[in-house]
Design an enzyme around this catalytic site. Sequence first.
Site, PDB file in Angstrom:
ATOM      1  CD1 TRP A   1       0.337  -0.768   3.196  1.00 11.31           C
ATOM      2  CD2 TRP A   1      -0.584   1.240   3.446  1.00 11.31           C
ATOM      3  NE1 TRP A   1       0.677  -0.308   4.446  1.00 11.31           N
ATOM      4  CE2 TRP A   1       0.123   0.924   4.631  1.00 11.31           C
ATOM      5  CE3 TRP A   1      -1.245   2.465   3.379  1.00 11.31           C
ATOM      6  CZ2 TRP A   1       0.188   1.780   5.736  1.00 11.31           C
ATOM      7  CZ3 TRP A   1      -1.180   3.319   4.487  1.00 11.31           C
ATOM      8  CH2 TRP A   1      -0.473   2.978   5.642  1.00 11.31           C
ATOM      9  CG  ASP A   2       4.917   0.864   1.238  1.00 15.31           C
ATOM     10  OD1 ASP A   2       4.011   0.270   1.853  1.00 15.31           O
ATOM     11  OD2 ASP A   2       6.114   0.787   1.549  1.00 15.31           O
TER      12      ASP A   2
ATOM     13  CD  GLU B   1       3.128  -3.783   9.382  1.00 16.28           C
ATOM     14  OE1 GLU B   1       4.355  -3.637   9.539  1.00 16.28           O
ATOM     15  OE2 GLU B   1       2.623  -4.121   8.298  1.00 16.28           O
TER      16      GLU B   1
ATOM     17  CE  LYS C   1       7.201  -1.704  11.376  1.00 16.59           C
ATOM     18  NZ  LYS C   1       6.670  -2.766  10.526  1.00 16.59           N
ATOM     19  CD  GLN C   2       3.684   2.356   9.034  1.00 13.00           C
ATOM     20  OE1 GLN C   2       4.300   1.327   8.879  1.00 13.00           O
ATOM     21  NE2 GLN C   2       3.182   3.031   8.011  1.00 13.00           N
TER      22      GLN C   2
END
Lengths: 767, 767
Positions: free
Chosen positions: A358-359, A489, A601-602
Site C-alpha cells: 500500500w506504500d 504493526e 511503529k508508524q
Amino acid sequence: MNQDYIVPDEWSIIEEGFDKNRVKSSESLFSIGNGAMGQRANFEETYSGPTFQGSYIAGVYYPDKTRVGWWKNGYPEYFAKVLNAPNWIGIDISIDGEPLDLNTCTKVDNYRRELNMKEGWYQRSFEATMPNGIEVKAVVTRFLSLKYDEVGAIKYELEVLNKDVGVAAMPYLDSGIKNEDSNWDDQFWNTTNIVADGSRGFIEAHTMKTNFATCTFMMATAEAHNEQVKPSSPQKTDTKVSLTFDTALKKGGKLTVIKYGGYTVDRNHDKNKLIEAANEVLDKVSAIGFDGLLQTQKKAWADIWQMSDIAIKGDVKAQQGIRFNIFQLNQTYLGTDSRLNIGPKGFTGEKYGGSTYWDTEAYCIPFYMATKNQEVARRLLKYRYNHLEKAIENAQKLGFENGAALYPMVTMNGEECHNEWEITFEEIHRNGAIAFAIYNYFRFTGDYSYIPEMGLEVLIGIARFWHQRANFSEHKGQYVILGVTGPNEYENNVNNNWYTNYIAKWCIEYAIEQLEKVKEGYPDDYKRIIGKTHLTETETEKWKKVADNMYFPYSKEHGVYLQQDGFLDKELIPVSELPKSERPLNQKWSWDRILRSPYIKQADTLQGFYFFEDHFTKEELRKHFDFYEPFTVHESSLSPCVHSIQAAKLGRMDQAYQFYLRTSRLDLDDYNKEVEEGLHITSMAGTWMSIVEGFAGMRIIEDKLNFTPQLPEKWEAYSFKINFRNRILKVTVTKEGSSYELTGTEEMSIRVNGQRVVLKPGETIQA
Amino acid sequence: MNQDYIVPDEWSIIEEGFDKNRVKSSESLFSIGNGAMGQRANFEETYSGPTFQGSYIAGVYYPDKTRVGWWKNGYPEYFAKVLNAPNWIGIDISIDGEPLDLNTCTKVDNYRRELNMKEGWYQRSFEATMPNGIEVKAVVTRFLSLKYDEVGAIKYELEVLNKDVGVAAMPYLDSGIKNEDSNWDDQFWNTTNIVADGSRGFIEAHTMKTNFATCTFMMATAEAHNEQVKPSSPQKTDTKVSLTFDTALKKGGKLTVIKYGGYTVDRNHDKNKLIEAANEVLDKVSAIGFDGLLQTQKKAWADIWQMSDIAIKGDVKAQQGIRFNIFQLNQTYLGTDSRLNIGPKGFTGEKYGGSTYWDTEAYCIPFYMATKNQEVARRLLKYRYNHLEKAIENAQKLGFENGAALYPMVTMNGEECHNEWEITFEEIHRNGAIAFAIYNYFRFTGDYSYIPEMGLEVLIGIARFWHQRANFSEHKGQYVILGVTGPNEYENNVNNNWYTNYIAKWCIEYAIEQLEKVKEGYPDDYKRIIGKTHLTETETEKWKKVADNMYFPYSKEHGVYLQQDGFLDKELIPVSELPKSERPLNQKWSWDRILRSPYIKQADTLQGFYFFEDHFTKEELRKHFDFYEPFTVHESSLSPCVHSIQAAKLGRMDQAYQFYLRTSRLDLDDYNKEVEEGLHITSMAGTWMSIVEGFAGMRIIEDKLNFTPQLPEKWEAYSFKINFRNRILKVTVTKEGSSYELTGTEEMSIRVNGQRVVLKPGETIQA
C-alpha cells in the site's frame, strides 16, 4: 546514526577509501536502475569478500513456496519474490595468471566510488597491489541506459603501474545465480540455451513456475595501447558464457574493455526471438558507442531533474539526501508501464519480494503525480484495476462474497503473497488506501474520467468488503470492526482500530457518492457497471447503515480518538523515558512485549489525520499529535514523513526538520542498520512529501494549489516544481518569503497562506 | 463420525477385513507401547502401500531447526520433536523369490487385527494370494514387554497353503529412517556401528545435535516343520543389518520366526556399553522364551487393570472406549521415571513433537494420582521442578527478571519449543496449570512435603511472573493482563482473558499462603528457599497488590464474567445455527474469521469454573455454562471432558453422556478425521475424569472423598477404583444406587451425596 562515510556532495554519492566492511552497504547505496532493470553496485571483477550479488529485471519474479511454522487456512501457497537475475556485469581480470580481487590485494589506494545522480552514472576507481606484487589502477564506469532500457554499459579501464605483464580480461554472463532469501533452496532459473557469437554472448533462461523467458546478453570489445584486442574463442559451461581478451601490457599501458549487456524479456518480445531482439539492441548501442550512449544518458537524466529536482541552499547533506531519494525513485519506476509497480526495495535488494504494497498508494502516487504527469499516476491506479478480479478472489478465500474485494498486502500479479495471519488477513486498512488513491488522483489531477471507466468498480468491491467485514455489536448498538492490524504493526488483532474504522466508513461513503455522480454524469458507464456488479439499492442502503453507525473508540478524558479499544489500559510511558539500550524495540523486545506496550511503529491514528486532514481542526490535530507522537518509535521508514508534515502544519518547524532529516538520509546514514539489504525506496517518496506538503504546505483545496511555506532554520532556500494539471509551477522558498513561477500559456490562481495569488506564465510572483 | 470399522468388544480393539484405506488409521489405533518405547502397528513384512512408519523411544528427541515465515524476537531456535527411531520390527518374507506384500497380493482373506488390551498384545492374521499364485496364511503376534521395557517380541507364523515352496524370512534392523514432519529434511540419526553376531544384530546410532546414544538390537530364531532353521550369514549395509532364514516349506507346512528386538539407550546405560546391555537383555528374554514372556506380559497388564479399570455394563462401545483410553495412557507413561512425561500423541505419531504440554498438569495428573499412587504424581510434578531454571531463562528471554518463571508451552528438556508468537509468548495461562497441579496434588494426596521440598520454589517463580506480567491500568484503576491467548486458542492476543486473570490472581495468593505455611512448619526449608530466591516482604506486598486489584471483565446484562474484554461486540450466533458444511471451523474458515467469531475451541472461562469450582455457586456455573457452551465448537480433544463433568454436575446427564461419547471414542471413531497421524493420548485422561469426576461426581473436600453418583440412562452399571492416600476404594454405580468397597486395614469416611458414610475394610456399603 550508524555510518557517515558518504562524502557530502550536492549531486553525487561518493565513497572514499576501501573498507571491506562497507562493501555490502555501498552495493546498495550505489545501485543503479532504469525502471526496467536494476543492478547493485557489485564489482565487475572477482571479489572473494562478503558481497550481496543482485541483478534484477522488472516484472520477473518467482513464486517461492510459502514457509510457515503452522499452516493456517487461507494462507497463500507462495510468496512471489523478485529474482536475482543472471549476471551480465561480470568481467574477470587476470594479470600474469593471478586474478584481480580487491579482497586479496595487499594494498588498495585511492579507492573511490561515485554515483553521479545528475547524469545517471556510477564510477569506481582504485589503485591496488596484487599478491604477486603487480600494481594496477582501474577506473570502471557503468550505467543503465534510460533511453535503451534493455541495456547497460560498462567501461573498464585498467593500467598496470609497475611492470610489463600479460593481462586477460574475461567478460562473462552467468545464470548460475541464487536468491539469498530463497525459502527452500529451490532453483529459480532454468537455463535453456547458451550462445557465443564472436564478441557477443547470450544466455536464454526462464524462471521456474512463472516461466518468464529472458535472454541475458553481452557484447564486449577491448583495446590495449589503443589497439583493438580480438577475443579468443568463447567458453561455455552449463550456466556461463565468457569471452577472453588476452594481451600483453607494458608498464603504464592501458587496457580498456567496453561491455554492453542486459536483458530482453518476453514481456516486450516474442519469447522465441529474444536473441534476435538482443542482437538488435546491441547493434544499436554499439553503433552509438559508449560515449554516445553516455551522452543520451546525461540528457535523459537532465530531463528528469528538470521537473523533479528539489534544490536546497545552505545544507549540502539535506540536498544530497533529497536528491538521492528522487534519483532512486526514478531509477525504480518511470511510469511507462502499468504492469509494473514500485517495490519497497526497488532494484536494490531481495527483501520484501520487490512486490507492491500500500506504500504505492499512500506514499508514491503523490510524488509521481506531481513530478511526472497524470498518465503516470493513472497507470499506477490502473495496476490495481487490473487486479480487481484477483482481489475479489482473495476476499472469497477469506469467506467474503458477492464481489467484495480485498486487495493483497503484498503482490506481484494481484494474488496475495504474504503469510503472517496478523498481516495477511488482518491488516485490511490497505484496502482503504487503494480507494483513497482514487480520490487523491481526482483531487490532484481533476481527471474524473478514471472513476466511471475503472475506479468505480474498484470502489464498489472495496465498499462491499467493508460492509461485510464490519459487524453489528448488540452491546454497543453500533457497527464494529474486530480483529484487525492497523498501520501500526506493533499491534495485532485489535478491535476497532480507529484508522481502519474511519477509512472503512469513508470508503463506503465515497463509493456511494461516486455512484451518484457516475449515474448522473456517465449513464452508459453506470449501466455497464451495475450490469457487471449486480449492485442494488438495497445493497447500498445496507452499506450506508454500516457507515452511518460506525463505532469510533474515543477518550473523553484525553479528548482523542483511541487507536483501538483498550488502548488506555496500557502502561502509557512515553518513548523518551525508555532506556536507549532497549531501542529499536523490534530488535530488543520480544514480540508480546511490543504488542502490549503503547509504542507505535508508524503513524496510525495520525495516518487518518493525514489522509483526511480537512475533516479535523488544527486543534484536533494538535491534540492527537501530542497524544500519540510521544509513544511513536518510528521504526518504520514510512513513519517520519507523516509526522514531519504534521509537525510543520502545527508550526513546529524544528521537530518537522528533525523528522525530515531522519527520512531523507535514512539509507545514506543507515539509521536502521540494514542498508546492505537494499534501499527503502517507497519511503523516499515520503521525503519528497515532507518538503512539498510539509515545509511548503502544498494542498489541493477546491481544485486549487495552496501553499503555506516555511523554511527550516538551517536552510537558506529551497525550490521545487509541481506539474498541476499539466501546468508547471516552480516554487521557491527563501528566508524572505516564497515565489512562484508558472510556465505554459494559461494563467492560474493559487493560494499562499490563504491569500489568492494569480500567476501569469513567465512571471515570478513573490508572496 | 468418520469411521466405524472397529468391532465392538469389551476388551479388544478388533479390525476385520483388509482395506488399504484403513492401514494408516489402524497403524495408530493398534499402536503398542510400554512407557519406554512405542511402536505403530506397521507390518513386519514389506508393505508398498501408504503407511506411516513409527518406532519411538521415550526421551529421545531431536531439536529440529525452527521453521517460520518471519522471525520474531524471542522465538526458540528449535522445535524438539519425538524421533522416528530405527526400525526393529522388520521381517521381510520372500516366497519362491517373490516378496510377500499385502499391497500386491491378488486376494486377502480373513484379515484380522486384534489389540488385546487385557493382556497387552497385538495380533494380525490373514490369508493372502501372492501375485505368483502362492497362497499363504500368517499369524503375527507382537508385544512390548512391560517387565523388560527395553524389549519387544514378535512371533511370525507363516503357512503355505497350496504348494511346496522355498521361503526366506529376513528379520532386520534399519536406522535409515526419517521423520515425516522434519522441517528441513535434516538427517536425524547418525549410524556409527553395525554388528551382526550369529542370530543377533545391533545398530548403534546417535541422534544428531542431542547426541542420544542408542543401540537398536534384535535376535531371531526360526523353525520350519518344527525343526530349527539356521540363519545364513548376515548382511550389512550403511544403515541396515539383516539375517536370512532360508528353508523349503511343504504345502501346509509352517515357518515360525521369533524375533526379540528393541533399544538400549544411554539414559539407562553407559553409552559405550549399549551392545553389552542389549546382549544381556537378549540373554534374559530368550531364556524365558516368547511364551514365557507373554505370560509375564499378561500378569503385568492384569496388575494395571486391577487398579485402573473402569467396568461398564450395558454399553459395549462405551466399555471399549474407556478401556482403550486407560490402556493407551498406561502404554505411554507408567510413572516410573521423572525425566519422562506424557506427549499429546504418546508413542503413536510424530505430531506435537511428543513433548510436554499443560495437558499433563490439567488432565493427566488426576488420572495417575488416582489409578497409580502419589509417587507417580509427584514424579510428574518433579519433572517441572527440574525445569524451573529453564523456565526462569525462558522468562528472561521475554524481558522478565528477578527469577520470574514462565514454563514453556511445549518442551522436551525445559526449553520452549513452540514458535507461534500467539502461543509461545501469549498462551501464558499454562503457568497457572503448573501451580494448580501442586495444589491439586496436595489436595488429593495430603502429602504436603512436596511444597517445602520443591513446589514452593516453583510457586515463587510463577507468582513473580504474574506480578510482572500484569500492569496497572490508570484508566481502570486496576491491574490488567494484556495480550494473551487463553485456553480457547480461537482467540489470540486478547486483553484480560478472565481465565488467565483469575488463575494469575490465584497463583499469587496460593504462593503467599504456602510461603506462610512453610515459614511456620518448615523453617529450614523456608530459610533455604528465601536464601535461594532472595524473596523479600516488599516483593510479596507488591504481588498482593496485583492479586487484590485484579480486573475481571464482567457483563451485568448477562450476569457472567466475560471470556475477555470486548467479547460482547461479537456476532453472538450459537454454534447450532451454523451450517454443518462450515464445520469444523478450523478446516473451513480462514483464521481471521475464526478469531473475530465468538466460537470457542475448548473450555476457557469454564476451565476456570472447573479448576476453581468451589469458588462459585452451582447457579453461577449454570449461568456461565449456558452462556458459553452454545458458542463452543469443541474442536480440541480436551474440550468435551470438562463440559461433560460440568453438565453432570448440573444434573444434565443426557448432555454429559453425549460429551462423554465424543471424548471416549474420539480416536476409535476418528471424530477429527486425523487418527492416522496418531492418537490423542492426553485427552484420554479427560475421558477417565468424565466418568470419575463427572458421572460419579468424585471430589476431594476437606481431605475427604465425596461422591454424587449418577448413571447414564443407557448403562446398567459402572465401577472403578481410586487409590486415595494409599487406600483403595472400589466404587460401583448401578441403577439402584452406589456401593463402596474399601480394601486395606483402616476405616475411612467419605461423603455420598453430602451424607457421611463410614467404610470399613472388606465391607461393601450401599449408599
